[in-house]
Write an enzyme that holds these catalytic residues in place. Structure first.
Site, PDB file in Angstrom:
ATOM      1  N   HIS A  82      69.379  39.964  32.587  1.00 60.75           N
ATOM      2  CA  HIS A  82      68.127  40.694  32.815  1.00 60.75           C
ATOM      3  C   HIS A  82      68.083  41.329  34.197  1.00 60.75           C
ATOM      4  O   HIS A  82      67.302  42.249  34.433  1.00 60.75           O
ATOM      5  CB  HIS A  82      66.902  39.800  32.545  1.00 60.75           C
ATOM      6  CG  HIS A  82      66.649  38.715  33.531  1.00 60.75           C
ATOM      7  ND1 HIS A  82      67.060  37.413  33.345  1.00 60.75           N
ATOM      8  CD2 HIS A  82      65.975  38.720  34.702  1.00 60.75           C
ATOM      9  CE1 HIS A  82      66.648  36.665  34.345  1.00 60.75           C
ATOM     10  NE2 HIS A  82      65.994  37.442  35.189  1.00 60.75           N
ATOM     11  N   ASP A 218      72.415  34.440  29.516  1.00 58.97           N
ATOM     12  CA  ASP A 218      71.786  35.409  30.421  1.00 58.97           C
ATOM     13  C   ASP A 218      72.687  35.713  31.617  1.00 58.97           C
ATOM     14  O   ASP A 218      72.474  35.201  32.716  1.00 58.97           O
ATOM     15  CB  ASP A 218      70.424  34.864  30.875  1.00 58.97           C
ATOM     16  CG  ASP A 218      69.538  35.942  31.462  1.00 58.97           C
ATOM     17  OD1 ASP A 218      70.054  37.022  31.782  1.00 58.97           O
ATOM     18  OD2 ASP A 218      68.329  35.698  31.611  1.00 58.97           O
ATOM     19  N   SER A 639      66.539  34.695  39.928  1.00 57.83           N
ATOM     20  CA  SER A 639      67.327  35.070  38.752  1.00 57.83           C
ATOM     21  C   SER A 639      68.723  35.499  39.177  1.00 57.83           C
ATOM     22  O   SER A 639      68.880  36.361  40.041  1.00 57.83           O
ATOM     23  CB  SER A 639      66.639  36.216  38.010  1.00 57.83           C
ATOM     24  OG  SER A 639      65.442  35.788  37.430  1.00 57.83           O
TER      25      SER A 639
END
Length: 703
Positions: A82, A218, A639
């Site tokens: 992402h 991810d 992240s």
């Protein structure tokens, strides 16, 4: 009161224990390092920050909004899928949809360059409070910002004279009670190397976002390129070569077990752990509620159009993901604030702090709890209006609104300065980035919602035009904007001195939006300085009262380290489990008919139903583990942060927090707060068995 004070001190001591904390590295408290060793950290303290092969040297700020880690001698970078989302989207077309189908570069020549993607390495950090704080006393926040900017520019000039590849950044810490200067080296040529299909990189979509158990792979892979002569930063050039770092993160296939030490380094964006109970009430009642209400409307429209058209999906997928992520976060945060009675807990602590303040006289005549409460109450209505303004015309807004505001706020004016009649602005053709039907419906619905939700005194002036000329019909008004405004003429000169410029519907619309935003900001600035100063003093009082304990500063997108252990949590007597398996993902794939976000391609069914995962099999459990939990302390910006074992070896990447502790930006619940990490073995398995990326597997050389 003494018993209550001791009780609150014990709470604070628990809060600073091991798995809570976003610690700066250059001044890491010895007590924290000693606790890390007790948990199983095996490296000397200098190998965190100071040595040539320090762990921090492999960790990067990824493009100003995420984190990442260098994993090879040729500059390969792992970050989250992402985090690479928009770069992947920009390379995607309906014919070559890398977002949907994934991408594998089989040679350096096939690696894809990206505009606006960069990585930053932190070189050094130091405390510059003594040079800054005396200059800020008695100044407004605007003036303080000017002073800090001026000093930052001077220091930047000085360091650039020594090394032109460096830049400095000065930021406040501890609510402005400290200032640190950080030196960075930026690399601007960063190329896409590998990404899994969206079915894996975003598996579970919004259904599973912030949830556990999780099976999302991810991650995406980029490479840093450098000047071939200096191995230093360079603008993109076909002649650039892969960057050769002095050190990188070794990748481990050895796995983990419950209780094992783990450590995350990255760039957490923003937390508010020092925020007053009044500020938390504002966050809950005003900011979060506005985001929840407005984004539900926005996302419903985007999703409907995305599901109807592949082209629209490519255009809006990144916008949708960004919007929905913090929509769901706000829902979860409010739920957690209510369930643990966080506002009441803060009020209890502030009662203790007030008693200590009154008893010691520290900051007497400066810190005033009652004034702070009044200021928050007085600004609530205007803050709510500003947040609705932002959700309607600021965040992920339609193309017409973007242009209408840009033309009044800093857009480049072209043409000869001495011939005003020939001055113009020009919008580039970006038709591949937005869709007319989607944008028109979004703007219509959001403007209607703004009118219904916000007090009339904060309505934009163009609402009068809507009522007068369009009978209050927002759709007719929006159609007129898109069909008739000269702002929608991409690639054509828009002369700004002609009479029809000021009469243009879109230009007038932009003026109205800009004026309303200025009105709201003017109303809020009256109280903003006072609130900011009182919150700073509140933090200063807390730090003084707890001066014998280590305290970390709120996150501000500078490098931080958090540590703890691998392990599950328990909710209502039910253990969560600490990892997920390939089998659990395959079983979820079988539910795709019930939920489209559980769809995966046939090849993924085949790969994940395998009985032999080779070197990616966990020796303890006998299966391949996909994602795992740790009690480390993260937030947005983390992240893509690497999670390391006690030897400084890479175990995977952090990519999410859990639903049951979404108030952790304000309060870290050490019983429930967990980081969700993707296991590096799952990542390498996909690179190997799906991508057949042998050259990358060999380059990474996992042990």
């Amino acid at each position: 009161m003494k018993k209550l004070l001791l009780f609150m001190f014990s709470l604070c001591a628990l809060g600073a224990h091991a798995d809570e904390g976003m610690w700066t590295l250059y001044n890491l408290p010895t007590a924290v390092y000693e606790q890390m060793k007790q948990y199983g950290f095996q490296l000397p303290m200098e190998q965190l920050y100071a040595s040539d092969n320090a762990v921090k040297n492999a960790v990067v700020n990824f493009s100003g909004y995420c984190s990442g880690v260098v994993v090879s001698p040729n500059g390969l970078v792992f970050t989250n899928h992402h985090c690479g989302f928009d770069a992947i989207r920009r390379h995607s077309t309906v014919e070559h949809d890398y977002m949907l189908n994934g991408f594998v570069a089989n040679s350096y020549e096939e690696e894809l360059p990206n505009e606006d993607i960069f990585v930053s390495f932190m070189v050094e950090q130091k405390d510059v409070s003594d040079q800054i704080l005396p200059l800020l006393e008695g100044q407004t926040s605007d003036r303080q910002g000017e002073i800090v900017d001026s000093l930052e520019n001077a220091w930047q000039k000085d360091i650039r004279s020594q090394d032109s590849t460096l830049r400095v950044e000065v930021k406040p810490f501890y609510e402005g009670n400290k200032y640190y200067m950080t030196t960075y080296r930026d690399f601007e040529d960063v190329r896409l190397v590998f990404t899994v299909p969206k079915s894996m990189g975003k598996y579970g979509g919004e259904t599973d976002n912030w949830m556990w158990p999780r099976q999302t792979c991810d991650y995406s892979v980029f490479r840093i390129y450098a000047d071939p002569k200096t191995n230093g930063p360079a603008k993109y050039s076909k002649d650039n070569v892969p960057y050769h770092p002095t050190s990188w993160a070794p990748v481990s296939l050895q796995g983990y077990k419950p209780g094992d030490f783990c450590m995350i380094m990255g760039y957490p964006g923003s937390t508010s752990r020092y925020l007053s109970s009044y500020g938390i009430q504002e966050r809950h009642n005003v900011m979060n509620q506005t985001m929840i209400q407005a984004r539900a409307i926005k996302q419903d429209i985007m999703l409907r159009h995305m599901r109807a058209s592949e082209a629209v999906r490519i255009m809006y997928e990144s916008k949708y993901a960004h919007s929905s992520n913090y929509w769901k976060n706000s829902i979860g945060m409010n739920k957690c604030i209510d369930s643990i009675g966080l506002i009441g807990q803060k009020q209890q602590f502030e009662a203790v702090l007030r008693q200590w303040h009154d008893t010691t006289g520290y900051l007497k005549g400066q810190l005033d709890f009652d004034r702070l409460s009044r200021f928050y109450q007085q600004r609530a209505e205007a803050v709510r209006a500003l947040y609705y303004w932002s959700e309607t015309w600021g965040r992920e807004c339609d193309e017409l609104s973007v242009r209408a505001q840009r033309i009044h706020r800093g857009m480049e004016v072209k043409g000869p300065a001495d011939k005003k009649k020939k001055q113009y602005v020009e919008f580039a053709d970006n038709s591949k980035d937005w869709d007319q039907a989607t944008d028109r419906e979004l703007l219509t619905a959001l403007m209607k919602n703004y009118r219904e939700q916000v007090d009339k005194k904060f309505h934009p002036s163009f609402f009068e035009e809507v009522d007068k000329s369009f009978d209050g019909d927002f759709r007719r008004y929006v159609d007129a904007l898109y069909d008739k405004s000269m702002l929608m003429k991409s690639g054509k000169k828009i002369y700004i001195n002609k009479k029809n410029f000021d009469r243009d519907l879109g230009v007038a619309y932009g003026v109205s939006l800009t004026e309303l935003r200025a009105q709201l900001r003017a109303e809020l600035i009256v109280m903003a300085d006072s609130i900011e100063e009182q919150e700073r003093l509140l933090c200063a009082a807390k730090l003084r009262m707890e001066q014998d304990m280590p305290n970390y500063s709120d996150a501000n997108f500078t490098m931080r380290m958090t540590y703890g252990q691998v392990g599950e949590y328990s909710l209502g007597g039910r253990p969560s489990g600490y990892y997920t398996t390939a089998r659990s993902l395959w079983e979820k794939m079988q539910k795709a008919d019930e939920n489209f976000e559980y769809y995966a391609e046939p090849i993924m069914h085949e790969l994940l139903s395998s009985k032999d995962f080779g070197q990616y099999t966990d020796k303890l459990t006998g299966t391949m583990q996909l994602c795992f939990l740790s009690n480390t302390d993260i937030t947005g910006g983390n992240s893509g942060s690497p999670i390391f074992n006690g030897k400084g070896e890479l175990l995977g990447l952090a990519f999410d927090g859990n639903w049951d502790s979404l108030s952790s930006d304000i309060f870290f619940d050490r019983e429930l707060a967990r980081t969700i990490n993707v296991d590096v073995r799952f990542m390498l398995f996909m690179m190997d068995r799906w991508g057949h990326a042998d050259r990358l597997i060999q380059e990474i050389n996992a042990k």
